[in-house]
Structure formats: C-alpha cells, structure tokens
Design a protein around this motif. Sequence first.
Motif, short mmCIF file in Angstrom:
data_model
loop_
_atom_site.label_atom_id
_atom_site.label_comp_id
_atom_site.label_asym_id
_atom_site.label_seq_id
_atom_site.Cartn_x
_atom_site.Cartn_y
_atom_site.Cartn_z
N VAL A 462 -2.43 6.28 -0.02
CA VAL A 462 -4.08 6.65 0.08
C VAL A 462 -5.05 5.75 -0.47
CG1 VAL A 462 -3.33 8.87 0.51
CG2 VAL A 462 -3.60 7.84 -1.82
N SER A 463 -6.40 6.30 0.29
CA SER A 463 -7.82 5.84 -0.93
C SER A 463 -7.88 4.23 -0.47
CB SER A 463 -7.49 6.06 -2.06
OG SER A 463 -7.26 7.24 -2.63
N LEU A 464 -7.54 4.12 1.07
CA LEU A 464 -8.02 2.74 1.32
C LEU A 464 -9.15 2.09 1.34
CD1 LEU A 464 -5.31 2.27 2.34
CD2 LEU A 464 -6.25 0.90 4.66
N SER A 477 -7.15 -2.74 -1.25
CA SER A 477 -6.40 -2.07 -2.19
C SER A 477 -6.53 -0.28 -1.81
CB SER A 477 -7.26 -1.94 -3.20
OG SER A 477 -8.68 -1.04 -3.41
N TRP A 478 -5.33 -0.44 -2.57
CA TRP A 478 -5.14 1.47 -1.95
C TRP A 478 -3.98 2.05 -3.08
CZ3 TRP A 478 -2.56 -2.61 0.23
CH2 TRP A 478 -1.15 -2.95 -0.26
N HIS A 479 -3.57 2.99 -2.90
CA HIS A 479 -3.53 3.86 -4.08
C HIS A 479 -2.19 4.85 -3.22
CE1 HIS A 479 -2.49 6.60 -7.98
NE2 HIS A 479 -2.80 7.80 -6.86
N LEU A 480 -1.08 4.56 -4.44
CA LEU A 480 0.63 4.28 -3.96
C LEU A 480 0.71 6.03 -5.22
CD1 LEU A 480 2.40 4.31 -1.97
CD2 LEU A 480 3.47 3.03 -3.17
N PRO A 481 0.96 7.12 -5.55
CA PRO A 481 1.32 7.20 -6.13
C PRO A 481 2.95 7.31 -6.42
CG PRO A 481 1.05 8.45 -3.92
CD PRO A 481 0.71 7.67 -4.24
N GLY A 482 3.54 7.22 -7.23
CA GLY A 482 4.75 7.14 -7.68
C GLY A 482 4.85 6.46 -9.01
N ASN A 483 6.28 6.24 -9.74
CA ASN A 483 6.45 5.43 -10.95
C ASN A 483 7.28 3.99 -9.76
OD1 ASN A 483 6.84 4.00 -13.12
ND2 ASN A 483 8.25 5.68 -14.00
N PHE A 484 6.50 3.47 -9.52
CA PHE A 484 7.35 2.04 -9.02
C PHE A 484 7.61 1.10 -10.09
CE2 PHE A 484 5.71 4.39 -5.48
CZ PHE A 484 6.13 4.44 -4.95
N SER A 485 7.50 1.07 -11.10
CA SER A 485 7.20 -0.39 -12.69
C SER A 485 8.76 -0.53 -12.63
CB SER A 485 7.05 0.71 -13.24
OG SER A 485 7.58 1.59 -13.95
N LYS A 486 9.96 -0.48 -11.91
CA LYS A 486 10.72 -0.94 -11.99
C LYS A 486 10.90 -1.57 -10.98
CE LYS A 486 12.93 1.98 -15.33
NZ LYS A 486 13.89 2.91 -16.06
N TRP A 547 2.51 5.25 8.06
CA TRP A 547 1.19 4.68 8.03
C TRP A 547 -0.02 5.23 7.17
CZ3 TRP A 547 0.92 -0.71 8.60
CH2 TRP A 547 1.94 -1.09 9.48
N SER A 548 -0.85 4.09 5.97
CA SER A 548 -1.81 4.97 5.46
C SER A 548 -2.54 5.73 6.70
CB SER A 548 -2.45 4.02 4.54
OG SER A 548 -2.85 3.01 5.34
N ASN A 549 -4.00 6.25 6.29
CA ASN A 549 -5.18 6.51 7.62
C ASN A 549 -5.82 5.05 8.25
OD1 ASN A 549 -5.16 8.93 7.93
ND2 ASN A 549 -6.14 10.12 5.73
#
Lengths: 1126, 235
Positions: A462-464, A477-486, A547-549
Amino acid sequence: MAQVIEEPKVRKYLKVNLVIRADYIAQTMDVYAQWKQPSWMVDNRRARMIPHLAWLLPALTLLHLTMQVNGLKRGATQDLKCTTNNVQVWDCTWTDPLGVSPGTVKEVCIKDRLRSCHRLQTTNIKIPALSSGDHEVTINYLNSFQSKFILNENDVSLIPDTPEILSLSANFSTSTLYLKWNDRGSAFPYPANATWEIKVLQNPSMKPIKLVSFSTTLSGKDTVHHWNWTSDLPLQCAAHSVGIRWHVDYHHFSGYAGWSAWSQLKNISWTPDSQSSVFPQDKVIFAGSDITFCCLSPTKVLKGQIGNLFLPLIRLHGENVAIHVQNVNVSESSGTNVVFTSIDNVHGTVFFAGYPPDVPKKVNCETHDFKDIICNWDPGRLTGLVGPRNTDYILLDSISGKSSVFQRLEALTNDSCCHLSFSMLPNQEIYNFTLTGHNPLGQAESQVLINITERVAPHVPVSLKVKDINSTVVTLSWHLPGNFSKINLVCQIEIGKGDSEQEVRKITIRGAEDSRYLVTVDKLNPYTTYTLRVRCSTETFWKWSKWSNEKRHLTTEAIPSRGPDTWREWSSDGKNLIIYWKPLPINEANGKILSYNVSCSSNEETQSLSEIPDPQHKAEIQLDKNDYIISVVAKNSAGSSPPSKIASMEISNASLTALLTMNEQAVGMGKRIFLTWHHDPNMTCDYVIKWCNSSCSGPCLMDWIKVPSNSTETVIESDQFQSGVRYNFYLYGCTNQGYQLLRSITGYIEELAPIVAPNFTVEDTSADSILVKWEDIPVEELRGFLRGYLFYFQKGERDTPKTRSFDTGHSDIKLKNITDISQKTLRIADLQGKTSYHLVLRAYTHGGLGPEKSMFVVTKENSVGLIIAILIPVAVAVIVGVVTSILCYRKREWIKETFYPDIPNPENCKALQFQKSLCEGSNTLKTLEMNPCTPNNVEVLESRSIVPKIEDTEIISPVAEHPGESSEADPENHVVVSYCPPIIEEEISNPAADEAGGTSQVVYIDVQSMYQPQAKAEEEQDTDPGMVAGYKPQMRLPINSALEDTTEGETEKAAGYRPQANVNTWNLISPDSPRSTDSNSEIVSFGSPCSINSRQFLIPPKDEDSPKSNGGGWSFTNFFQNKPND
Amino acid sequence: MERESSENWERDKPGSQGAGWGWGDRTGWDQGAWELGNRRVVPLLLVLHWKPGAGSPLPITSVNATCATRHPCHGNLMNQIKNQLAQLNGSANALFISYYTTQGEPFPNNVDKLCGPNMTDFPPFHVNGTEKTKLVELYRMVTYLTASLGNVTRDQKVLNPNALSLHGKLNATIDIMRGLLSNVLCRLCNKYHVGHVDVTYTPDISSKDVFQRKKLGCQLLGTYKQVISVVAQAF
C-alpha cells in the motif's frame, strides 16, 4: 444340598440327587427369567427348554417322594443345604427330623483336617469354606439321633447378595437412562467375573422392553458401575423402571453359581411442563435414521404428520400416541415440523436431520504478515444444519498446545466459512495443526504440518509513492505491513506505458517489520506517463500478494532527441519556400514541444525566423533561387533539439520527364499502400516519399514520410487516404547535395467503380454501320484506373421493353470489350439499314463497372436495294404483259373459239323446256333469266397437277368436274378463280343477289401487289413449300389430253398453271347456285362451258388443238376485265 | 413519510416511564436502554429483565404526569400516524405469508390451526373510543408488537438465517412501528398531556421449543394482520 448317608448305595444316590436338584434350581431360575423376558426378547433357547421339562419334572417328583419316605422311615435329618454369597463362608441349613423339637441342642461336627464340633440350637450353621473334597458332617442330637452328611464344595451354591441400584437418572432430551450401582466386590475373592442382567420395564403395564446383560470383573474392592441406555421412544412418553441381578463366576469355586435375586425396581418418569406435549423436542438426528415421536395429550389425538406426510398413530397408554418415522430426509434450515392434531389443539415439535461434519478438505494455512496464521479449508459435504447446530471448528497446534476456535453462531450462515486465524508464536516456525469440526451429530478432523516461513503470502503493498531522480530514473516506495525481518522479499514492479506496453521487473529486498520499501526504477523515458504497481512474495516462494493499486507518474522532460522531419515546397508562384515539419513523436520529443526555430543559411548569411509556436508546423520564407539550407529546431522546457536541415532546391533529374510520363501505378489495401523501389547507392541520407491528391491544385503536398536509406520498400498509411481518390506519390532520394526525385507513382488506396458513364456520340451513320466516339472520364469521377469500356448494342427502339436493359446472355445483344483505353472511337459494322439500334457504353475499373450511357441510332436506308426491289417486279410484269399480249393477239381466233363460242338459240334447247317443266314453280331454277348481276365463279380443277398458288385464293367456289373425272379430282388442289362483271358493283345491294351469293367475293389482282413483302410473307406462310412456284406464265401448251395423260408424272412436277387441254373437260357450274360453294357433290354441270349469266362474250376456240387455258383463263379474263375498267 | 417518522422517533424522548417496560416495580426513565432499543436490542433487554408478572397490564398514569419530548413533534402528527398505520396494514399480509411460508410444512397448509389469531394477551383496542383512548391503546399495542416482533426476528435469524426477505420485512415493520410509537407518544404528549402509558409485553418465549416459537410467532403475525387492519380504519 447334602443328604444323610446310611449306605453307600444311598449316598451315591444322594450325590446324584444333589446334583440334579441343583441343576433343577438353576434351570428353574432360568426358566423364570425367560418367562419374565418380554416376548420380543424370547429366543429359541426357551423353545429348547420345554422338552427337558417334560421328563424332568415327573422324575424329580418321584425321587422326592421316595426320599421322604426313606427319611421318615429312618428318623434322619433331612436336606442339609449349603449356600454361599461370597465363596468364603458357607451357610448350611437343614431340617430337624421328626420328633425333635425346635431349639433342641445338637452338636454339629465337621470332619475336615481337624475335627471341629459346634453345639447349637438352630438348624443352620455358617462355616468357613471347606477345602475341596468330601467332608463328613455329623449332626448329633442329644436324644441320640445322629445324621451324617458328606459335604462337598460342589454341593454348595454361590448365590450373590441382591444388588442395589445406587441411582437411576434420565436425560429426557436424549431419551437416555443412566443407571449406577455398586458391585461390592470387596466381599469376594478376586479376580472373579460378575455377570449382570438389567431389565427395563415400561410403565404402567410393566412390560419389559429391554433386557441386557454384561460382565464385569470383581477386583477385590467395591466398584460403582454405570450403564446407560437410549430409548427409541422418548422417555417423556412413558414412565420406565429398571432392575438388576447378577451372578459371580469364581474359578476356584466348583459349586453352583446362581443368579441373585432382582434388585428393587427403580422408576423414572417425566414431569410434564406447561405446554410441551410432543417429544422429543428440537432433536438433532442423522439424516436417514429412524425416529419416534410421541404426543402426550389429555384428549384424543386424531392424526399425526411430519411435514405434509401423515403417519399411522401408535397408541400408548391413555390418549398418548406416537408415530414412527423412518429414513428421515435432511431438514430445512428451520427444521422439520411434526404435528399432532387432537380434538381441541394442535401440538408439534421440530427436529433437525442432517449430517455430521465432513472431513475438512484442502486445509491451507499461511501467513500474510508473520503475525497470524490464516487457515482456510473446504468443509466438504454440507451438514444441513444451520444456526446453533452448525459446525464449529477448532484449530489446535499440537506443538504448542494452543488452539483457536471458529464459531459460526454469530455469522449463522455459511458465508464466512471457512477460515480461522491462529496467532503465531515467537520463534516457532513449524506448526502441526489439527482442524476439528464438530456439530451435534459428530466430528471430523484433518491435520496439516507446515513450516510457516514457506507459507508466506504477503499483504497487498500500500501507499505507493514515486519520486523523480531525473528524466529517466525514479524511486518507488511502498508500505508492506508485516514482520518480514527474518526473510527476504521478492517483489515485482510492473511498469506500464500506454495501454498495452508493460514491463515487469523483479527485485529482491531485505525484509523489515512494518516498513516502507524503496527501490530505484531506471531506464525510463523522459516525459512519459508510467503506471506502476507492485506485488511481493518471499524468496521461498509460496504466493504472490495481490497487486497494489496502480500509481501513475509522469517523468520529467529532456531535450528532444532529434530534430523534426522537414520538407519544403516552393509556392506555386515560385517565390516562396514553404517549410513543413512534423511534430516529434512523444518518445523523441521528450517533453512538451513549446516552439520551433526555423532558419535558413547560405554561404553568405544565416537568416533566422521568429519562434513558431508548437501547433504550427510550417513556415514560409521568401527566397530566391539560390541554394539555401533550411534548419528546423524543436524546443521544449528542457532545451532544443538538434537541427533538422534540408536544402531549398532539388537536385535536377535529367530523366524526370521520363519518370513522370512513366506514370507507374499502385493500388493499396485498406488505408495502406505498399511501395517498393530499387536500392540506389547514391542515396546516402534517406528516402522521402511525399504524396498529394492528384486533383489538388497548388503545391503538391499532402504528407510525406522519411524512410531509411537502406530500405527499398515502405507502407504508406494515412487516415487521410480515401478510396476512389487518385494520389500521386513521389519518391525522393537524399544525397549530400539534397533531395532528388526518383520516381513518380500514381495510385489508389482502393479502386472504386466509375461514378459517371463515358460521354459518347455517334459520329457517323450509314446503312450498315455506326461510328461512335466518346470522351475521357474525369479522374475525379473515374475513381480508379480505367481498365476499359464495355460497348453493347442491339436492335431496338426507344422505350421498348426489350431495349430498356441489357440482360446478360441475351442472344440479341452484342458486346464489345474495349481494353485499349486509348481508343476513343468504335465503328459498328454489319448493321441493317434503316434499323434502330440501342447503344450502351460503360467504363470499368478494377473497382467495378460504371454506370451506362445509352443511345438509340437508326441506320440509313439502303436505296439501291429498294430500287432493285421495285424495278425487278415492274420489269417482269411488263415483260409478262408484252408476251401475253403478243400471244393473245396471235391466238385471238382460238381464244374466241375457246372462250367465246357462239351462243346457241335458247329457243331450240329442249333441255330448257324439260327443266322448265320439271322445275316449274321453283324460283331457284330460273337459270335462263338474265339477272342483273350474279357473282360468277369459274372453278378450274386439275387433278394430280400442281396448281400454282395465287394470292387471292380466299374465294371458294367449287367447280363441277367432268363426271368421268370428278372422282379423281382432289378437292384440296382446286383453285377457284373468281371474276365479276363490271356490273357487280352496281348490283351488290340486291338482296336476292346477296342471298344467292353471300359467300362470293371479288378480288382484283394487281400485279404489283404481288411484290408487296407482306403479301409475299403471307403467301409463304399459307403455301405448301412443295407447291411454291410463284406465278409462271404459260410458255408451252400441251397439244392434247392424251399427251397430257402420258405426261401426268411430268405435269405433277411442273409447277404452275396448266391450260385446259380439252374443252370437254370443262366443268361449268351455275354461278347462281348457292350450293355450288358448299359441296362438290352438289355441283351441277350444264354441259356447256358458257356462263349463262355472263354478259361477256366467250370466245370460241379456233380449233381443237388450240391450247386451253385454265389458270390463265382467269388471269387473262381479269386482265381483259380490268382493262376496260382501267 | 417513513423517513420523517424515523427521524422523529430517533429525536424524541419517549415519555413513558420505567413501569411502561413491563417489569412492574421499576421506575424512572432509562434513557440508555431506550437508545439501545433504537439499535434493535430492545427484545434482548426485555428478555433479560423479564420477570413473572410482567405481562400484566398497568394503569395509565395521571394526565398531569411529566410530559416532555426531546424534540418538537411534527405538525401533522395524525396524518403521519394514519400513513404509518396504512403502511403497516399494507405490509402485514405479506409479512404473515412470508413468515408461515418460511417455517416449512405444514404451516402453509394449516394456517388456520397453527397461526390462528387466538392470542390471549394481545392488548385490546376499542374502535369506538375517543382519540385519546385509541391512541393510548395503539401505543400499548404497538409497544407489545415491537417487542414481540423483536423476539420473532431474533428467532428467525437463528432458525432461518438465509431467509433474508423475511428478515427484511420484519425489520421494516419494526422500524415503522418505532416511528409510529414516537408519533403516537408525541400526539399523546402534546395534545392530551399523557406522558406515560403503561404497557404490556409478551411473555418470554426464548426458553420454549422451536415449534412453540414458530407457532407463537405465526399466531402473533396472524393477530397483527387482523388487528392492524381494524386499527388502520379506526384512525
């Protein structure tokens, strides 16, 4: 039971008797039990018992009586009977002998390992269990009576104590009874087997409805046992009682094990509430199962039904009834209604028939954000149960022991089915999920083992945001919610340009927790609108996110990459040079073109024009005929393009005239036209093809294109092209010195049919030909390359239907295809004179035939032929007349003799008298009277000779033949010649004459009329072809009849007229006789060739040899008759 | 018309006191409960607070009782009341048919026996009374119906979760009734200065078996269909 043993024989008997008695007791109890069983529980075992009883009972009775007799006789103690209720203590009883008063002290001695004696007053004794084997028991009475018994363990009966029911309860909603009791196992040695028998009775009839038995093991301590039973009939429908009994089987006890007594019955009954009277209520059952409903009604129930199906009533006690439903169907969502109708009310209940949950299928667990695990599944077969009876699911992780519950009570419908969220546990990647679904009818489960790091389907980015770096590079740039740190993320960036062109770039980025991700997107075009969108996955690919918007972004401008395409044309007056240029395509303009700078330079100076704003794409410069270089520069906000240069003058081409006259032709398809040319190594820059409308006046420029110098073909396409319009294409080659015209091509995008007909005129007309001349069709109206003309002609006059159109295939139409388009005249030959012709001319192209133009032309008359046609008959007539005159003159005497003999005196004619007397009174026979005018007919008959046909043969006047020859005369071959004296016309009004000769006609034969075409045509139609010979003057006359006879065959061949050779053969008829015209049979001959009615003279023949005329007779007669008239 | 009524209803504060809710000894206006009622939880509250004896009718309070509305009442109240009654009368039969059709057989074929209008506790309505009396009785009746239909709606959402048409009809009827209640109360308050009407409610049937609930709901709607036509003509 032990017995006194006096003698071995008796002892043996007693042992047998004991055994038999024990069996008898056991069998009797069994029988009782069997009798107490409900009838529907009795099996064939009961049937097997009956034959044994038949002989056993009399035998036992007999034995018993014998023993009594023996006992009384001997005064012995009788019936030592030992039982035990726990194997460990035996309780033995006996009966004192006769004569011994109750309460007498006696000594009972038991000979075991040790001899033990007990003094007692009662008749029973409890002794510890004896070891196996025979033991002597002696009862000594003080009055010296003594009885001895041999006691064996086999003689002891194990009868457990009567069991006691601890509790009896019921679940009325499930119609289940729950029974609880204690086995008192601590009193028994263990292990021992206990067999329990439970009976259920239905009240108030106390009818046993259930008898079951089951075994338990005694473990040496008191144990509470449970038993439950579900009734087919709802427990509300009737009260129920339950009783139990048991027996114990101990392996080390060899005696008889008997049933205990039945326990006291426990009752269970339902306390009715206010209104409910139909049971069971709201029950959930399996689809396809059977169920019984009962109705408790104080009044008589009339009918019971399930849905609309009425079922037979089963009468219970009182007015209570029941119905039994088999194989129930899946219920509707609100359940299946069961209704009982009583006299005064309607009672009912509802049940829900469905299925237990199906095994969850396609269980899929994944995470979107590494925070929650979402599991979804296919519930499989529908249960048919909704609302609170719907299936609930539990997701249990066996590794962590945590679970998540899915309840659809809130949702109520299946819409939310079936997914469940499970909170992820920190530092746990492996999950072993068990998904269990359960509803009131059962449960089912599925298992799935997952590594959650391999089941990542990220959320939608979201938020492209897009930020420009330069005209070809942006950051996304975009926002991707979630914990993908690993883990690492793999994302796809879709770069869309325009409507169809799309590019997908794949990138790998380090994951983070609820973060924005930024990437650089390069290799973009300046000033181009892009549509960007992103989706992500992980390196261990499982699924792409959605796909994002889309994000639309316009890159910044850059200077135009090249100068515009330019061209120049001299104005029509040759004083001004018009510069044309084309707007740069967007991918080369690199921005919005604001203006153009046009300058011209020569060796001496450079002249710059003012800035020309963008929409304008041409400029006009006044130049002399010197050579100039024109430069055009496009400018946008980022800067100016490189200049495009073009020389003002064309390079002369010596063969230009020849090129132009070659007039090559080309035809396109659709809106395109395909042009090819040969490679010219001298052309170093490029080729330019310009085109214009051929009918356009002024500078010829409609548009142009540039083609690379290595090309030898191109397709020209323009929306301006129109079908049926002629365009001129000019191919220019570019050299260092400038452009040079190489080819000129005329073409159509699509040929159409001409819209006008060629304008043609008749230049010359003769009797047999027409010279036609036409003009060219204007190019605008031709609408294609002229391929030729079609010329039709046929006979016809204006407005006649036959000539209004030219039908194809019509045999009269003559077609001439003129493919030589340079031909402008056409002579049509071999025509008929003085005939109208219909001429049509049409032009055609490959697009089709144009309209037609027609004309009617009449050829001139053929005068020579006409003259010949007139002169020849006249000449023939004159010749014939002269010859005839000569002949008549030379034969006048003969003619007179033949045709005009002397008329005898009628006074001397006796025949007349005879006839007068004979026909006196008949007006029709006044033949000698000189009537003023009666049409006379002369009929000339000639048998077997071809009679020349004369045109006026409409006159029908039969002529009497000579009697001898009448039979041979062919009536069809006679020719009737009529003549009328001049006076006929005066007397034609005479009624008598009209009546007498009504059918007679007078025809005046004109020689010239024989030449009339119509007459000739009619004659040809009416004449037998074999007889056609025309008129033939008599050139040779036969000498006599004999000769005629001999030459009969020849005469048949000789067509034409034959004179009458023998006067005697003349047959004269009375012209007055009306019948003479009707029938040959009524012809009357007067024996004379004279016409008694004629006032003309008949010339007698000069001699017998004179030729006689027949056909000529009338001819000459007419001739003579007409002559005086003329 | 319906929208106006609903707005009136939402703005106005009913003048009935706590006793009007049917739990007898309670007094004082529970505004929060009323607002919750707006959110269609009135039936739930009624069930929670129901006690034996709640169904007994209570007398009308005195004319001089406090009578206040939160918002001014609409000027043409009687017309609105008539229109709302006509609206209810027009939709009652369709609601009735939809209800008994949804319950399954043999309801549609035994409407007379299973859905007969033989409810004993239905509030009475006298056609020949004065307007004030009729309005008071109408208020009682509509209050009774609103609560009962709330129970029916709740039951049907569990029993027939997919019968959306029936749910819609029930909700629409309840909405109109709430608007009608507001308008009737406004009329009573403004013209007759009646600020409180004792009302009765149907006994709780949530503990009854499904068939009884189906049957009682059907009887309620059958009665409603008959009564509402009479009431609509009476105004």
